[in-house]
Design a protein around this motif. Structure first.
Motif, PDB file in Angstrom:
ATOM      1  N   LYS A  59       0.859  -1.311   0.062  1.00 23.70           N
ATOM      2  CA  LYS A  59       0.061   0.117  -0.045  1.00 23.70           C
ATOM      3  C   LYS A  59       0.916   1.308  -0.258  1.00 23.70           C
ATOM      4  O   LYS A  59       0.647   2.252  -0.759  1.00 23.70           O
ATOM      5  N   LEU A  60       1.957   1.320   0.668  1.00 26.06           N
ATOM      6  CA  LEU A  60       2.600   2.504   0.656  1.00 26.06           C
ATOM      7  C   LEU A  60       3.471   2.558  -0.503  1.00 26.06           C
ATOM      8  O   LEU A  60       3.642   3.865  -0.948  1.00 26.06           O
ATOM      9  N   ALA A  61       3.885   1.582  -1.198  1.00 26.50           N
ATOM     10  CA  ALA A  61       4.487   1.829  -2.480  1.00 26.50           C
ATOM     11  C   ALA A  61       3.404   2.273  -3.384  1.00 26.50           C
ATOM     12  O   ALA A  61       4.045   3.202  -4.210  1.00 26.50           O
ATOM     13  N   LYS A  62       2.413   2.061  -3.428  1.00 30.21           N
ATOM     14  CA  LYS A  62       1.250   2.594  -4.246  1.00 30.21           C
ATOM     15  C   LYS A  62       1.134   4.058  -3.809  1.00 30.21           C
ATOM     16  O   LYS A  62       0.986   4.929  -4.856  1.00 30.21           O
ATOM     17  N   ILE A  63       1.096   4.282  -2.642  1.00 32.47           N
ATOM     18  CA  ILE A  63       0.666   5.768  -2.168  1.00 32.47           C
ATOM     19  C   ILE A  63       1.895   6.702  -2.450  1.00 32.47           C
ATOM     20  O   ILE A  63       1.687   7.705  -3.231  1.00 32.47           O
ATOM     21  N   VAL A  64       3.331   6.122  -2.355  1.00 29.54           N
ATOM     22  CA  VAL A  64       4.455   6.985  -3.049  1.00 29.54           C
ATOM     23  C   VAL A  64       4.268   7.346  -4.412  1.00 29.54           C
ATOM     24  O   VAL A  64       4.667   8.208  -5.050  1.00 29.54           O
ATOM     25  N   ALA A  65       4.075   6.211  -5.099  1.00 33.07           N
ATOM     26  CA  ALA A  65       4.025   6.423  -6.746  1.00 33.07           C
ATOM     27  C   ALA A  65       2.757   7.367  -7.029  1.00 33.07           C
ATOM     28  O   ALA A  65       3.143   8.171  -7.827  1.00 33.07           O
ATOM     29  N   ASP A  66       1.692   7.243  -6.564  1.00 29.54           N
ATOM     30  CA  ASP A  66       0.414   8.260  -6.830  1.00 29.54           C
ATOM     31  C   ASP A  66       0.883   9.557  -6.273  1.00 29.54           C
ATOM     32  O   ASP A  66       0.635  10.621  -7.240  1.00 29.54           O
ATOM     33  N   VAL A  67       1.508   9.704  -5.183  1.00 26.16           N
ATOM     34  CA  VAL A  67       1.701  10.939  -4.631  1.00 26.16           C
ATOM     35  C   VAL A  67       2.691  11.537  -5.664  1.00 26.16           C
ATOM     36  O   VAL A  67       2.725  13.073  -5.796  1.00 26.16           O
TER      37      VAL A  67
END
Length: 326
Positions: A59-67
């Motif tokens: 989840k954190l990896a997706k958040i970092v990519a989206d942000v």
């Protein structure tokens, strides 16, 4: 893929469960610039509070990519807005400046087509555009049939997001074009005084698409963002920036670039006209059921956030359904 304006966001790091919870909450509430700040403020020492599970890591990896995409798009849109541009940013070339709408373009390294920026100060409330944008599949009903545009909502995504299918009719001998657009409205009320809309194309994968996609060619958008800033109860500043590839391999790029920048002015004026109708006459009846269905998630929440913003000059109201106007 990093864009020329992308600012660095920290790589996925070891963060504490406390930090992760704050990051996830901000992300889920569509406050992605705030999420970027929380990520930047996280330190390796935070990990002493506990380790994340594999699911939380993903989840954190997706958040970092989206942000990271949100930060890059915010910077691109902010630096492209004519009334916010610094004197040193002069790589945009003016194409059209008429009736308060400016269309500009520039060449991007490694991209065959130009990037385009459309800027305007408009005399309608940002909330008049909310139903028009969110209920995208109803847009063709308000446009001339000969434009050949088809839109369908494939799914809801996130707090203010939707996955949208769009088909564009092309004249013979060209095949029609289509896109799968991941559209996210990002709350930048406290940072910018409005909302930032991100739109990105993605592969349909094994998703079942409308029949009009058969034989059509899939387009790509390399960069897409629209900033809507509130400047008054019935006024807004808008800036839209995008770079797209229509996959027209047999048409010279200079022709595509020329035609696109000429069409954009007329397209924005048509959008502006529709927003005036929504604001003065109310929404068409077909919007009533949609608004009621998403009232808590979208149509009550967005005005609440706008009215609570420190940069918002005065309270604004969302457009009413025409069927309820007296």
């Amino acid at each position: 893929r990093p864009y020329r304006y992308q600012q660095p966001i920290r790589e996925v790091m070891s963060v504490s469960i406390v930090s992760f919870d704050a990051i996830q909450e901000s992300y889920d509430e569509a406050r992605w610039l705030e999420t970027a700040r929380l990520i930047e403020e996280s330190t390796d020492e935070d990990a002493s509070f506990g380790n994340l599970t594999s699911e939380q890591d993903a989840k954190l990896a997706k958040i970092v990519a989206d942000v990271a995409i949100a930060v890059a798009t915010d910077k691109a849109v902010s630096s492209s807005s004519r009334n916010k541009r610094s004197d040193g940013n002069s790589d945009w070339i003016l194409s059209t400046d008429a009736e308060g709408v400016c269309v500009e373009y520039r060449k991007e390294n490694g991209k065959p087509g130009h990037s385009f920026a459309i800027s305007a100060s408009v005399d309608f409330s940002i909330n008049s555009a909310v139903p028009f944008v969110f209920e995208a599949d109803l847009i063709p009903d308000t446009l001339p049939k000969h434009m050949g545009i088809e839109l369908a909502i494939l799914e809801d995504r996130g707090r203010f997001g939707r996955l949208i299918y769009e088909k564009l009719a092309m004249p013979p001998p060209y095949c029609n074009r289509y896109m799968i657009l991941d559209c996210q409205a990002i709350d930048v009320v406290h940072e910018r005084g409005g909302f930032l809309i991100l739109f990105r194309t993605e592969s349909p994968g094994d998703r079942i698409l409308p029949p009009s996609s058969i034989g059509a060619v899939r387009m790509d958008i390399h960069l897409g963002g629209a900033m809507c800033r509130v400047t008054g109860p019935d006024t807004s500043d808008m800036c839209i920036v995008f770079n797209a590839d229509a996959k027209l391999s047999y048409v010279p790029n200079f022709v595509i670039n020329f035609v696109t920048r000429k069409m954009l002015w007329y397209a924005f004026k048509l959008f502006q006209k529709k927003m005036h109708v929504f604001q003065t006459d109310g929404l068409p009846p077909q919007y009533a059921e949609r608004i009621e269905r998403s009232r808590e998630r979208i149509y009550d929440e967005i005005p609440r956030r706008l009215n609570g913003g420190i940069h918002i000059p005065s309270p604004i109201k969302i457009a009413e359904e025409k069927s309820e106007k007296k």
